[in-house]
Every structure is written in structure tokens, then in C-alpha cells.
Design a protein around this motif. Structure first.
Motif, PDB file in Angstrom:
ATOM      1  N   LEU A  18       0.830  -1.207   0.000  1.00 11.85           N
ATOM      2  CA  LEU A  18       0.000   0.000   0.000  1.00 11.85           C
ATOM      3  C   LEU A  18       0.865   1.258   0.000  1.00 11.85           C
ATOM      4  N   GLY A  19       1.959   1.227   0.759  1.00  8.81           N
ATOM      5  CA  GLY A  19       2.881   2.362   0.769  1.00  8.81           C
ATOM      6  C   GLY A  19       3.493   2.620  -0.594  1.00  8.81           C
ATOM      7  N   LEU A  20       3.828   1.550  -1.311  1.00  8.25           N
ATOM      8  CA  LEU A  20       4.369   1.708  -2.666  1.00  8.25           C
ATOM      9  C   LEU A  20       3.347   2.349  -3.600  1.00  8.25           C
ATOM     10  N   ILE A  21       2.081   1.935  -3.477  1.00  7.78           N
ATOM     11  CA  ILE A  21       1.031   2.510  -4.322  1.00  7.78           C
ATOM     12  C   ILE A  21       0.850   3.996  -4.010  1.00  7.78           C
ATOM     13  N   VAL A  22       0.790   4.333  -2.729  1.00  8.34           N
ATOM     14  CA  VAL A  22       0.600   5.736  -2.326  1.00  8.34           C
ATOM     15  C   VAL A  22       1.805   6.574  -2.743  1.00  8.34           C
ATOM     16  N   LEU A  23       3.016   6.063  -2.510  1.00  7.32           N
ATOM     17  CA  LEU A  23       4.215   6.823  -2.874  1.00  7.32           C
ATOM     18  C   LEU A  23       4.324   7.020  -4.386  1.00  7.32           C
TER      19      LEU A  23
END
Length: 153
Positions: A18-23
Motif C-alpha cells: 500500500l505504501g508503494l502505491i501511495v508513494l
């Protein structure tokens, strides 16, 4: 205890994904989002907009790589292979990327403007680099011991 470790590893994997998607979304939308966020800020009116954008891109891409390598580490833990060459590579890459982020924010603190946020990010990046380097060396020794053990048996 094994079920709890597997569960935590899977949660870590999902959070990092999820962090990769948001970043990724933030990195792509940064030129449009930045003026909206800093519209009323006095700091944004003083500092050159382009230098902030360059700094955020220069540090955002290595941060994305750090998250990707952390995802690879979580995959190794889920596969029950935490002491592998892949883990060594990931930890080494995390260390290099976090040193780069530290140098970028240190440069910002010295030459552009030292705000509490930039100092905090610089210290945080240095600590990530230090810890990942220590863990990298520990995993490297553990892999070496594991290989010697396999040759003995």
C-alpha cells in the motif's frame, strides 16, 4: 508463535505494498499537489519552488526503492528464507539509498534552509542507513555460517 510471525510478515507485506502505491501516486502527482499544499505557507514563498521539487524527486525515488527492497525482505520472511543472498542485496541497497537521502537532506540543511522537518528527515535517513548497514553485516555473517554448516553436514 510461528503463526503470529507469519501473520505479522503478511501484514508488513500488505502495508508496504500500500505504501508503494501511495508513494507512486505522490511522486506522479507531486507537481500538481505541491502548490496546493504550500499555497498559504510563508516558507514556500521564500524558497525556490524548483529546488524543493528537485529535492522531493531526488529523495522520493530512493525512498520508493527502499520500500521495494523492504517488500523483498518481507517476501523472504514469508518464504522462510530470511538469511539469503536476496536479503543481503536488499539490505545493502536500503543502506545505499538511505545514505543518498541523508546526503540530499544534509545538503538542504546546509545550503538551502534548515527547518526542523529537514533536520528530522536527515537524522531519520541516517539512522535507517546505520541500522540497515548493521543488519546487512549480521545477515552476511549468518549466511556465511549457514553455508559452512551446510558444507559440514
Amino acid at each position: 508463535m510461528k503463526l503470529k510471525a507469519d501473520f505479522l510478515s503478511k501484514i508488513l507485506y500488505v502495508i508496504i505494498s500500500l505504501g508503494l502505491i501511495v508513494l507512486t501516486a505522490v511522486i506522479i502527482g507531486l507537481p500538481w499537489v505541491m502548490p496546493i499544499i504550500f499555497n498559504e505557507s510563508t516558507f514556500y514563498s521564500i524558497v525556490n519552488h524548483t529546488s524543493i521539487l528537485v529535492l522531493l524527486y531526488l529523495t522520493g525515488i530512493p525512498t520508493w526503492i527502499i520500500l521495494w527492497m523492504t517488500k523483498k525482505l518481507a517476501e523472504n520472511i514469508i518464504k522462510r528464507e530470511p538469511f539469503s543472498d536476496s536479503s543481503i542485496f536488499s539490505l545493502k541497497f536500503i543502506s545505499i539509498c538511505s545514505i543518498f537521502v541523508f546526503i540530499c537532506y544534509l545538503y538542504t540543511c546546509v545550503f538551502l534552509s534548515a527547518t526542523l522537518g529537514t533536520i528530522t528527515i536527515a537524522v531519520g535517513a541516517f539512522m535507517v542507513s546505520l541500522i540497515s548497514t548493521i543488519i546487512y553485516k549480521l545477515v552476511e555473517v549468518a549466511v556465511e555460517i549457514q553455508r559452512e554448516n551446510e558444507l559440514t553436514i
